[in-house]
Write an enzyme that holds these catalytic residues in place. Structure first.
Site, PDB file in Angstrom:
ATOM      1  CD1 TRP A   1      -9.080  -7.217  68.759  1.00  0.00           C
ATOM      2  CD2 TRP A   1     -10.551  -6.422  70.237  1.00  0.00           C
ATOM      3  NE1 TRP A   1      -8.453  -7.171  69.993  1.00  0.00           N
ATOM      4  CE2 TRP A   1      -9.339  -6.682  70.907  1.00  0.00           C
ATOM      5  CE3 TRP A   1     -11.632  -5.904  70.962  1.00  0.00           C
ATOM      6  CZ2 TRP A   1      -9.180  -6.456  72.282  1.00  0.00           C
ATOM      7  CZ3 TRP A   1     -11.479  -5.670  72.319  1.00  0.00           C
ATOM      8  CH2 TRP A   1     -10.265  -5.945  72.967  1.00  0.00           C
TER       9      TRP A   1
ATOM     10  CG  ASP B   1      -5.818  -9.059  72.968  1.00  0.00           C
ATOM     11  OD1 ASP B   1      -5.027  -8.618  73.819  1.00  0.00           O
ATOM     12  OD2 ASP B   1      -6.349  -8.333  72.116  1.00  0.00           O
TER      13      ASP B   1
ATOM     14  CD  GLU C   1      -1.643  -7.818  67.338  1.00  0.00           C
ATOM     15  OE1 GLU C   1      -2.333  -8.305  68.264  1.00  0.00           O
ATOM     16  OE2 GLU C   1      -0.865  -6.867  67.512  1.00  0.00           O
TER      17      GLU C   1
END
Length: 588
Positions: free
Chosen positions: A426, A429, A483
């Site tokens: 990850w 964000d 994503e």
């Protein structure tokens, strides 16, 4: 050859040991100090004590603005027996685990519960219910249904739910309550599993009474009781998983001595491994038990003496890589131990040897850019490890957290036949530290150079170039969730060699054989909604490269993915809008 120290350890000599020639002897124990963050209960422990402990851990995080990237770690271990009226709410970095040889050795009547409403800034949803786990227990749920409304990095392994299981939060029927995908393996649910508001989910080698629900990408392999394969209903179902080796787990014997059990490799398997899981029992005296403050040099000295490695909860600042060179070394831990490089180094590397087993870690990128954070095997080396592969399981990478981290590649897999089993890589964000396109930089989440690598449960998000770059031949992925980066400033800043944007999943042009089942790629270009990506998946157009059950979604219809794979499959947003997916059931 193992050192004199390791031979003494294996023989059961605990305490003062004969030193190896080049390293100071390590004292080990079958009853190690697991640290102050670990609480161990027996059936004689008052229920009120257990409940007070789990409540205190959870309530300290209730609607906290700092807990998500905090330093707190909580592990609740239960010795064999029955525990009645225990309701355990799990927050960040919290683990509930049994210490039996089998899940049914520990029975909790009450709940091991994850819901929405408690996380500051995300009270209406469960999309940030990360970094928690339940393992090796049986749960008799109060009211007949246990709730596990989690998102990434929240494994449920070796669990027996003696009732129903729901994976959506309690407010999911009120127009909110989204949850964002997770992972179950080696488990049994006697009743019905209801996926609820889960956008995607991967279930592997388990037994279910039945399954109800499905949104975008529900993938099953080796699951008895799984729904039939039908991608029009979001189901991608494989009868077996090609290769598995379940994650090592901690247990305690009748003499209160600790062991780590390493399950055996299985081929084309289905269902849970227990009871009577085949494997190798390693007494705890064969492990160096690390604590926060231990240096890479100290840990490497223990490894050089033939010891395995067990991390206790906390954060480890490492100025060089932990270097694994011995075949079949086990590197594991409890309580989300977090490894951080301090000098732009990797935190862990392995040689191209058989059987290295890495699990149960969080890896944070440090403030200086690391070329890789974890590197398995040796670049350019190809040795057949099919009979005893390296593996990495429940390891969660973060580029940006409480640190403005940077890493070019978070995980590089060079060793042939490696098993990559439940990874969340990850590029953040959001975080305790600021995030942004030029702040927490990360090009690639997972780079696979080894041949015959199998990934089961691959979650990779927000990286700035190809998020998965697969260069090895004969690779396979069962379940992929992605994503694209939210914060792309414009398409001029995000151009791949083949067009607008970078595919999330890229198979190199020289690969002749590759297969993927159950892949979902989503975009949410909220910095600049005019940004678009030409494709979500990019693969060579050759007969040996196949894909099954692919889906794309524009979240909130913010930004565009023009095709699913190699120009095939329509664009999202679809003309109808409303976050509707586009699907490609099969591509060859």
């Amino acid at each position: 050859m193992r050192s004199l120290v390791a031979l003494a350890v294996s023989a059961g000599v605990v305490g003062a040991l004969v030193p190896a020639i080049s390293a100071q002897a390590v004292t080990t124990s079958d009853t190690p100090d697991l640290g102050s963050n670990v609480k161990v209960y027996s059936p004689s422990t008052p229920t009120s004590t257990i409940q007070a402990d789990v409540d205190a851990a959870f309530n300290a995080q209730l609607r906290s603005t700092t807990a998500q990237f905090g330093s707190q770690r909580h592990v609740f271990l239960f010795k064999p027996g029955s525990y009645n009226r225990v309701w355990a709410n799990l927050g960040f970095y919290t683990t509930v685990a049994g210490l039996g040889k089998n899940p049914d050795d520990v029975t909790i009547t009450g709940a091991v519960n994850v819901d929405s409403g408690w996380n500051a800034g995300d009270e209406k949803n469960a999309t940030q219910n990360f970094w928690r786990s339940v393992e090796n227990v049986a749960v008799v749920p109060e009211g007949g249904t246990d709730r596990w409304a989690v998102s990434q990095a929240a494994p449920m392994r070796r669990v027996h739910i003696k009732g129903n299981l729901t994976m959506g939060p309690s407010n999911q029927d009120g127009g909110q309550g989204y949850s964002s995908g997770g992972y179950i393996a080696d488990s049994k649910v006697d009743g019905t599993v209801t996926s609820g508001s889960q956008q995607q989910w991967y279930t592997r080698n388990s037994t279910l009474g039945s399954w109800q629900g499905g949104n975008w990408n529900m993938t099953f392999s080796g699951v008895q009781g799984a729904p039939a394969n039908d991608f029009s209903k979001s189901y991608t179902t494989l009868a077996t998983t090609p290769t598995t080796r379940e994650k090592p787990y901690l247990y305690v014997d009748s003499s209160n001595k600790y062991h780590v059990f390493v399950p055996s490799l299985k081929q084309n398997s289905s269902g849970a491994t227990w009871p009577n899981t085949a494997g190798t029992d390693i007494p705890m005296r064969n492990f160096y038990v690390a604590h926060p403050g231990d240096s890479a040099a100290t840990i490497n000295s223990a490894l050089s003496q033939g010891l395995d490695l067990f991390f206790t909860p906390g954060t480890y600042q490492l100025d060089s890589a932990i270097t694994v060179t011995r075949p079949d070394t086990v590197v594991t831990g409890i309580g989300f131990p977090t490894l951080v490089p301090t000098r732009g180094n990797a935190v862990l590397t392995s040689s191209d040897v058989a059987g290295v087993n890495v699990s149960n870690l969080v890896v944070d990128a440090g403030p200086q850019n690391s070329a890789q954070l974890v590197r398995l095997g040796t670049t350019g080396s190809h040795v057949d490890h099919a009979a005893d592969p390296q593996s990495i399981q429940d390891v969660f990478f973060r580029v940006g957290s409480s640190i403005q981290g940077k890493a070019t590649t978070t995980l590089q897999v060079n060793a042939d036949d490696t098993l990559v089993d439940h990874i969340w890589a990850w590029r953040a964000d959001h975080g305790g530290a600021a995030t942004g396109w030029t702040v927490n930089t990360g090009a690639t989440g997972v780079e696979v150079n080894g041949n015959d690598v199998l990934a089961t449960g691959l979650f990779v998000e927000h990286y700035q170039k190809y998020e998965v770059q697969w260069n090895g031949n004969n690779g396979r992925t069962i379940f992929f969730q992605n994503e694209m980066p939210y914060d792309v400033p414009d398409n001029a800043s995000w151009q791949s060699p083949t067009g607008a944007g970078y595919a999330a999943y890229k198979v190199a042009s020289n690969v002749t054989k590759h297969e993927i089942w159950g892949g979902g790629v989503y975009c949410f270009f909220n910095t600049n909604p005019s940004v678009h990506a030409d494709r979500a998946f990019e693969v060579p157009q050759t007969a040996g490269v196949k894909a099954h059950g692919l889906v794309t979604v524009s979240l909130g219809d913010v930004g565009t993915i023009s095709s699913v794979i190699n120009g095939v499959g329509g664009a999202v947003p679809t003309p109808a809008g409303n976050t509707s997916p586009n699907r490609v059931a099969s591509y060859n």
